[in-house]
Write a protein that holds these residues in place. Structure first.
Motif, mmCIF file in Angstrom:
data_model
loop_
_atom_site.group_PDB
_atom_site.id
_atom_site.type_symbol
_atom_site.label_atom_id
_atom_site.label_comp_id
_atom_site.label_asym_id
_atom_site.label_seq_id
_atom_site.Cartn_x
_atom_site.Cartn_y
_atom_site.Cartn_z
ATOM 1 N N SER A 163 55.660 40.189 -104.145
ATOM 2 C CA SER A 163 55.220 40.350 -105.524
ATOM 3 C C SER A 163 54.868 41.803 -105.807
ATOM 4 C CB SER A 163 54.009 39.450 -105.818
ATOM 5 O OG SER A 163 52.899 39.841 -105.022
ATOM 6 N N ALA A 164 54.922 42.170 -107.080
ATOM 7 C CA ALA A 164 54.575 43.517 -107.528
ATOM 8 C C ALA A 164 53.270 43.438 -108.313
ATOM 9 C CB ALA A 164 55.694 44.091 -108.389
ATOM 10 N N PRO A 165 52.189 44.018 -107.806
ATOM 11 C CA PRO A 165 50.913 43.968 -108.527
ATOM 12 C C PRO A 165 51.003 44.680 -109.873
ATOM 13 C CG PRO A 165 50.610 44.689 -106.254
ATOM 14 C CD PRO A 165 52.080 44.716 -106.527
ATOM 15 N N SER A 166 50.129 44.284 -110.786
ATOM 16 C CA SER A 166 50.091 44.909 -112.104
ATOM 17 C C SER A 166 49.128 46.084 -112.160
ATOM 18 C CB SER A 166 49.694 43.874 -113.161
ATOM 19 O OG SER A 166 48.425 43.315 -112.849
ATOM 20 N N ASP A 167 48.335 46.278 -111.088
ATOM 21 C CA ASP A 167 47.403 47.406 -111.067
ATOM 22 C C ASP A 167 47.339 47.982 -109.659
ATOM 23 O OD1 ASP A 167 45.528 45.910 -109.460
ATOM 24 O OD2 ASP A 167 44.787 44.942 -111.292
ATOM 25 N N TYR A 168 46.468 48.960 -109.462
ATOM 26 C CA TYR A 168 46.410 49.705 -108.199
ATOM 27 C C TYR A 168 45.227 49.308 -107.319
ATOM 28 C CZ TYR A 168 49.953 52.671 -110.342
ATOM 29 O OH TYR A 168 51.110 53.137 -110.933
ATOM 30 N N SER A 169 44.742 48.091 -107.484
ATOM 31 C CA SER A 169 43.547 47.661 -106.749
ATOM 32 C C SER A 169 43.833 47.279 -105.303
ATOM 33 C CB SER A 169 42.888 46.482 -107.468
ATOM 34 O OG SER A 169 43.772 45.361 -107.509
ATOM 35 N N ARG A 170 45.108 47.104 -104.935
ATOM 36 C CA ARG A 170 45.438 46.646 -103.577
ATOM 37 C C ARG A 170 46.372 47.634 -102.875
ATOM 38 N NH1 ARG A 170 47.159 40.424 -104.034
ATOM 39 N NH2 ARG A 170 46.919 40.569 -101.760
ATOM 40 N N GLU A 171 46.124 48.910 -103.063
ATOM 41 C CA GLU A 171 46.933 49.947 -102.429
ATOM 42 C C GLU A 171 46.645 50.022 -100.928
ATOM 43 O OE1 GLU A 171 49.201 52.561 -104.432
ATOM 44 O OE2 GLU A 171 49.208 50.427 -104.973
ATOM 45 N N PRO A 172 47.634 50.408 -100.122
ATOM 46 C CA PRO A 172 47.409 50.544 -98.675
ATOM 47 C C PRO A 172 46.619 51.808 -98.353
ATOM 48 C CG PRO A 172 49.643 51.218 -99.228
ATOM 49 C CD PRO A 172 49.038 50.677 -100.492
#
Length: 393
Positions: free
Chosen positions: A5-14
């Motif tokens: 899946s492609a997240p809609s925001d940047y809250s789960r960046e590596p």
């Protein structure tokens, strides 16, 4: 798609290495210090430049993940990772380079549009995966095919990655089918980088590697592969990454007059020195990288300590203990070479490097003659300045 899946925001960046120079945070684009590039022929994953257009996709279930292959073929098919893993595994040592590498230096001539890269939007890795030729044979497309019976001439790679340039649609790019089905082109569907599974920044679980071509065509986080009659009509093929002359600006640009950029030109950069250096001793070591697209090896690297008036030839090398010879089977044809030269410098010096590939292509002297409004392919002579003494800073 199932499993990815492609997240809609940047809250789960590596997580990323703290020494990276961040050029933009959202989306995350960063490069290592230039000195780190020449610490290892194979660039460590943490130091490999990060080029993104949106939030990093997330794999939720690797067993459910598949790539759909369809279009102008008679046997469309969904390919799961188990199908990819069952094919012969190949490793290809290849340098990827963002087309915007060295854009910052070009912008000093005239303003350009794009991420402000220094000289380190480039890296060399050992990519592992299945050859695209073998994958295409699973759907009945044989090796050395330039057109399918249904008229397919190009192969389009579509990412799960969503980006604003596509109005929220997926990132995509294409290459000619003749290149995709040619075994010697070494195009991979890669699932490993430097002997380990791809990490999220670099396309986990599966990406394309197109050696010798600008990095924009090596699509990450594969969602689907389409066999199409014309080249991909996506933004990054049709309205970006094209080379225009210095006379073109945003008022008179006509994107349709230029082909999408594929191979990258001959390039080199000095990495052992910064743009301005204060050194204690007159004798210095000059080190850097040189590379050319299309599998063209580096014939020589010339170094000057007087701004290009006189030159010496630098030594070139790839792997320790193995002599580098451009075009030799023992050399990695898709990979960069390192160069090194020793020099006695006067009180102040402009040090210059330029590379020549096996087709006698040479870097242009000045950036002005290759300036373009998108700031791509700055392959002008790389220049740094050295002074003997101490900085007053």
């Amino acid at each position: 798609m199932p499993g990815l899946s492609a997240p809609s925001d940047y809250s789960r960046e590596p997580p990323r290495h703290p020494s990276l120079k961040i050029n933009s945070k959202e989306p995350f684009n960063a490069e290592p210090p230039r000195l780190a590039l020449i610490s290892s022929y194979v660039t460590p994953v943490d130091y490999f430049y990060k080029r993104n257009h949106g939030p990093i996709p997330i794999v939720e279930d690797i067993d459910r993940y598949f790539v759909s292959i369809s279009g102008l073929v008679q046997n469309p098919k969904d390919i799961f990772m188990k199908d990819i893993w069952s094919l012969p595994k190949y490793t290809v040592t290849a340098t990827l380079q963002c087309a915007g590498n060295r854009r910052t230096a070009m912008s000093k001539t005239r303003k350009v549009k794009g991420v402000g890269w220094d000289v380190a939007a480039i890296g060399n890795a050992v990519w592992g995966g299945a050859k695209l030729t073998d994958v295409l044979e699973l759907i009945g497309v044989p090796k050395l095919t330039s057109v399918t019976p249904l008229g397919g001439k190009h192969i389009e790679f579509v990412s799960i990655d969503k980006c604003k340039e596509e109005h929220g649609g997926p990132y995509k790019a294409s290459i000619p089918l003749s290149q995709a089905t040619n075994p010697v082109a070494d195009v991979l569907l890669a699932y490993e980088m430097n002997g380990e599974p791809l990490n999220r920044d670099h396309g986990y679980p599966l990406r394309v590697i197109v050696p010798g071509v600008i990095g924009a065509r090596s699509v990450k986080w594969l969602d689907s592969i389409n066999i199409i009659a014309e080249e991909c009509q996506g933004f990054f093929m049709q309205k970006d990454y094209k080379m225009f002359p210095p006379s073109v600006d945003w008022e008179n640009i006509n994107w349709s007059t230029r082909n999408p950029q594929m191979d990258f030109p001959v390039q080199s950069a000095i990495c052992s020195l910064e743009d301005i250096n204060f050194v204690k001793h007159e004798k210095i070591t000059i080190k850097g990288y040189a590379v050319s697209g299309g599998g063209r090896g580096i014939e020589r690297v010339d170094v000057s300590i007087d701004g290009g008036k006189t030159w010496v030839e630098a030594s070139r090398y790839q792997k320790p203990g193995i002599p580098y010879n451009a075009g030799d089977s023992c050399s990695d044809k898709w990979a960069w070479v390192f160069f090194q030269a020793e020099a006695e410098v006067p009180q102040s010096a402009e040090i210059v490097a330029k590379a020549v590939d096996i087709a006698a292509n040479v870097q242009p002297e000045n950036v002005e003659v290759i300036w373009n409004l998108r700031g791509i392919l700055n392959t002008s002579w790389h220049r740094v300045h050295v002074r003997i003494g101490h900085s007053n800073m």
